[in-house]
Design a protein around this motif. Structure first.
Motif, short mmCIF file in Angstrom:
data_model
loop_
_atom_site.label_atom_id
_atom_site.label_comp_id
_atom_site.label_asym_id
_atom_site.label_seq_id
_atom_site.Cartn_x
_atom_site.Cartn_y
_atom_site.Cartn_z
N LYS A 2 1.02 -0.86 -0.01
CA LYS A 2 0.44 0.52 0.30
C LYS A 2 1.00 1.20 -0.31
CE LYS A 2 -4.27 1.32 0.64
NZ LYS A 2 -5.08 1.98 -0.31
N ILE A 3 0.91 2.50 -0.72
CA ILE A 3 1.14 3.40 -1.32
C ILE A 3 1.05 4.97 -1.07
CG2 ILE A 3 2.97 4.76 -3.29
CD1 ILE A 3 3.88 1.58 -3.70
N ALA A 4 0.94 5.59 -0.59
CA ALA A 4 0.49 6.63 -0.91
C ALA A 4 1.07 7.89 -1.37
CB ALA A 4 0.03 6.92 0.63
N VAL A 5 1.11 8.91 -1.73
CA VAL A 5 1.74 10.20 -2.09
C VAL A 5 1.22 11.49 -1.34
CG1 VAL A 5 2.59 11.88 -3.87
CG2 VAL A 5 2.92 9.10 -3.60
N ARG A 6 1.18 12.13 -0.44
CA ARG A 6 0.46 13.20 -0.12
C ARG A 6 2.00 15.14 0.00
NH1 ARG A 6 -2.73 10.07 0.13
NH2 ARG A 6 -4.64 10.03 1.09
N TYR A 7 0.94 15.87 -0.25
CA TYR A 7 2.23 17.22 -0.36
C TYR A 7 1.21 17.79 -0.56
CZ TYR A 7 -0.27 18.25 -4.35
OH TYR A 7 -1.53 18.69 -5.74
N TYR A 8 2.20 19.34 -0.55
CA TYR A 8 1.83 20.63 0.21
C TYR A 8 2.76 21.48 -1.08
CZ TYR A 8 0.52 24.89 1.11
OH TYR A 8 0.08 26.83 0.93
N SER A 9 2.13 22.46 -1.55
CA SER A 9 2.57 23.05 -2.47
C SER A 9 2.22 23.84 -2.66
CB SER A 9 2.93 22.12 -4.02
OG SER A 9 3.76 22.98 -5.09
N LYS A 37 -6.86 6.81 5.18
CA LYS A 37 -7.57 6.73 6.01
C LYS A 37 -7.38 5.44 6.40
CE LYS A 37 -11.13 9.86 4.50
NZ LYS A 37 -12.07 10.25 3.45
N GLU A 38 -6.07 4.63 5.73
CA GLU A 38 -5.39 3.42 5.80
C GLU A 38 -4.43 3.28 6.63
OE1 GLU A 38 -7.59 1.30 2.85
OE2 GLU A 38 -6.57 2.22 1.34
N ASP A 39 -3.96 2.42 7.05
CA ASP A 39 -2.48 1.95 6.93
C ASP A 39 -1.89 2.58 5.59
OD1 ASP A 39 -3.30 1.32 9.47
OD2 ASP A 39 -3.00 -0.59 9.59
N ILE A 69 2.29 3.27 9.11
CA ILE A 69 2.72 3.64 8.52
C ILE A 69 4.26 3.49 8.40
CG2 ILE A 69 4.07 5.76 7.32
CD1 ILE A 69 2.04 8.30 7.47
N GLY A 70 4.43 1.91 7.33
CA GLY A 70 5.67 1.69 7.58
C GLY A 70 6.78 2.59 7.33
N LYS A 71 7.29 3.79 6.56
CA LYS A 71 8.11 4.64 6.79
C LYS A 71 7.44 5.57 5.43
CE LYS A 71 10.36 2.28 2.41
NZ LYS A 71 12.29 1.84 1.83
N VAL A 72 8.28 6.32 5.54
CA VAL A 72 8.12 7.74 5.46
C VAL A 72 9.56 8.14 4.15
CG1 VAL A 72 7.46 10.62 4.88
CG2 VAL A 72 6.30 8.90 6.76
#
Length: 135
Positions: A2-9, A37-39, A69-72
């Motif tokens: 499971k992978i997610a991408v979050r950002y602020y720009s 919303k999920e691991d 979260i496994g890692k950021v």
């Protein structure tokens, strides 16, 4: 995985990298005002340096994490200061969230400095970096 991408720009520089990374790993890049919303196994977290600090939106996002979260994996842009790695790492450590040793950083345009950055080549390298992380 499971992978997610979050950002602020603010100016779009970090968004360019977020979009390239997300496309490379097959997910959607969402802004930091979208909570997890999920691991997730890997969270690619993008930010930039504003007035020598990480924006409050990233601080709020990290403070609000309530999933495993496994890692950021940090990625960032900046015109003057190098990377947000250490600043983001301190915030993650307060929540006992592991930060990967690897990070992606490139210059971002600001006024006349580093005009056009990140460019297509920067985005291509960011995408390759993300693929290596998840492989």
């Amino acid at each position: 995985m499971k992978i997610a991408v979050r950002y602020y720009s603010r100016g779009g520089n970090t968004k360019k990298l977020a979009d390239a990374i997300a496309k490379a790993v097959g997910v959607e890049a969402l802004t930091a005002d979208t909570p997890l919303k999920e691991d997730v196994d890997i969270l690619f977290l993008g930010s930039s340096v504003y007035a020598y600090g990480v924006d409050d939106e990233i601080k709020k996002f990290i403070a609000g994490i309530d999933v495993r979260i496994g890692k950021v994996v940090n990625f960032s842009t900046a015109a003057l200061v190098k990377s947000t790695y250490k600043q983001v790492g301190k915030l993650l450590a307060q929540k006992n969230i592991p930060q990967a040793k690897e990070e992606f950083y490139c210059r971002g345009s600001f006024g006349l400095m580093h005009k056009g950055r990140p460019n297509e080549a920067d985005c291509r390298v960011a995408a390759e970096f993300a693929k290596k992380i998840v492989s």
